[in-house]
Design an enzyme around this catalytic site. Structure first.
Site, PDB file in Angstrom:
ATOM      1  N   ILE A 161       0.901  -1.256   0.174  1.00  0.00           N
ATOM      2  CA  ILE A 161      -0.027   0.064  -0.133  1.00  0.00           C
ATOM      3  C   ILE A 161       0.838   1.466   0.015  1.00  0.00           C
ATOM      4  CG2 ILE A 161      -1.665   1.265   1.419  1.00  0.00           C
ATOM      5  CD1 ILE A 161      -2.994  -1.247   2.341  1.00  0.00           C
ATOM      6  N   PRO A 211       1.558  -2.256  10.481  1.00  0.00           N
ATOM      7  CA  PRO A 211       0.428  -2.934  11.207  1.00  0.00           C
ATOM      8  C   PRO A 211       0.399  -2.303  12.575  1.00  0.00           C
ATOM      9  CG  PRO A 211       2.293  -4.392  10.945  1.00  0.00           C
ATOM     10  CD  PRO A 211       2.654  -3.081   9.988  1.00  0.00           C
ATOM     11  N   ARG A 239      -3.819   1.667  11.014  1.00  0.00           N
ATOM     12  CA  ARG A 239      -4.741   1.289  12.312  1.00  0.00           C
ATOM     13  C   ARG A 239      -4.800   2.485  13.154  1.00  0.00           C
ATOM     14  NH1 ARG A 239      -6.637  -1.886   9.786  1.00  0.00           N
ATOM     15  NH2 ARG A 239      -6.568  -4.405   9.996  1.00  0.00           N
ATOM     16  N   ASP A 263      -8.657   7.390   8.550  1.00  0.00           N
ATOM     17  CA  ASP A 263      -9.949   6.553   8.402  1.00  0.00           C
ATOM     18  C   ASP A 263     -10.202   5.472   9.285  1.00  0.00           C
ATOM     19  OD1 ASP A 263     -11.821   5.643   6.371  1.00  0.00           O
ATOM     20  OD2 ASP A 263     -10.574   4.019   6.142  1.00  0.00           O
ATOM     21  N   GLU A 268     -13.270   1.356  17.316  1.00  0.00           N
ATOM     22  CA  GLU A 268     -14.250   1.567  16.304  1.00  0.00           C
ATOM     23  C   GLU A 268     -15.588   0.350  16.926  1.00  0.00           C
ATOM     24  OE1 GLU A 268     -10.965   2.301  12.868  1.00  0.00           O
ATOM     25  OE2 GLU A 268     -12.153   0.425  12.940  1.00  0.00           O
ATOM     26  N   HIS A 287     -13.669   4.315   8.323  1.00  0.00           N
ATOM     27  CA  HIS A 287     -12.793   2.950   8.109  1.00  0.00           C
ATOM     28  C   HIS A 287     -13.356   2.472   6.745  1.00  0.00           C
ATOM     29  CE1 HIS A 287     -10.226  -0.488   9.989  1.00  0.00           C
ATOM     30  NE2 HIS A 287     -10.320  -0.273   8.673  1.00  0.00           N
TER      31      HIS A 287
END
Length: 323
Positions: A161, A211, A239, A263, A268, A287
């Site tokens: 990404i 991560p 995250r 995001d 959450e 998200h």
């Protein structure tokens, strides 16, 4: 074989099909399962031999209560919702879905950045509220605007990404630097690997692509923010736990961070008291970077392929392989 989907709505709110799994047996789909009620989780798994989960946690207590379980498919890249060692101990393979959302998340990362530097939404709202019609000039602006050309993008993490994000940024004529926890060769001559301290010092925009682990938890905090440029832009599509959200909110309110686009948040769904909600110049989305239809179709296809490999006695995307 009985297959239970514990929280299928996020992946498939009705625009996809579970048909790929139905070819292997009976499929029971729950849109949502409690994250905290272990009794409900255990009851819903019941006598199923295979389960799919996105965010519903599967821990030692749950696994001990369902001894017939033979397969756990995580329909996401991150698999921290499953006690991997407890599953390994029971010879239950756990699979995940790597790299399915590379294009979508990279695109969304730049969308957050463009919204921060161009404020398209703010100006669109202004026009629809009549500000342009009442203006004595042919042009006006409600917020500062910024060119991205020649700005330095610092990527924390340099996986797929981040590399896709770097390529888009390069097309905007941005300078790209990155830090990775293990040295990693750049995919192009225009990307430069630097130390994390150098990244904080140089970057005009910092984007997170690592991560969430014990080492990265709240890596963006009061101390590391102090190392950054004044007026830095911060992006997080990885995250929420990577940020000390109170420290980021304080830096936004003081102008040390000129804008943030996130995001993801630490809890959450988002809590009412999350400090980012009242911070200045903070764009928050729920998200959704991974949620384009094409991306979810890809995810579903890989999830089916993972399960087909398991049925065939093969391994695909197993995250708890035995040594």
């Amino acid at each position: 074989m009985k297959i239970v989907v514990l929280d299928g709505y996020a992946l498939n709110p009705g625009d996809l099909s579970w048909k790929g799994f139905e070819e292997f047996g009976e499929v029971i789909v729950y849109d949502r399962t409690s994250f905290t009620d272990k009794k409900e989780i255990i009851e819903r798994i019941g006598d199923a031999e295979a389960i799919l989960t996105n965010k519903t946690p599967i821990d030692e207590e749950v696994l001990a209560a369902v001894p017939q379980l033979k397969y756990i498919g995580v329909v996401a890249t991150g698999y921290n919702v499953v006690d991997i060692e407890a599953a390994r101990k029971r010879n239950i393979p756990v699979t995940n879905i790597p790299a399915y959302g590379t294009a979508a998340v990279a695109q969304f990362t730049l969308a957050l950045l463009l919204e921060i530097v161009n404020q398209v939404g703010v100006h669109n709202d202004s026009v629809h509220q009549g500000d342009w019609q009442r203006s004595v000039d042919f042009t006006y602006q409600k917020t500062p605007l910024m060119e991205l050309q020649n700005k330095t993008l610092g990527l924390i993490g340099y996986g797929e990404i981040a590399q896709a994000t770097a390529a888009i940024a390069h097309a905007f004529n941005m300078k790209v630097i990155y830090w990775n926890h293990r040295p990693k060769e750049p995919q192009a001559s225009w990307a430069q690997q630097v130390s994390i301290e150098e990244l904080y010092r140089q970057a005009d925009i910092i984007s997170l692509h690592v991560p969430q682990t014990a080492e990265t938890q709240e890596m963006i905090n009061q101390e590391t923010i102090h190392q950054m440029k004044d007026g830095v832009v911060l992006l997080n599509t990885a995250r929420g736990g990577l940020l000390d959200e109170a420290a980021v909110a304080e830096a936004l309110n003081k102008g040390k961070i000129i804008g943030a686009g996130v995001d993801v948040v630490s809890k959450e769904p988002m809590a009412d008291n999350n400090p980012l909600l009242k911070a200045k110049n903070c764009i928050i989305t729920p998200h959704i970077a991974w949620r384009p239809l094409e991306t979810r179709e890809r995810l579903m296809g890989i999830a089916v392929d993972n399960f087909a490999a398991f049925i065939a006695g093969e391994e695909q995307n197993v995250v708890n392989k035995r040594d």
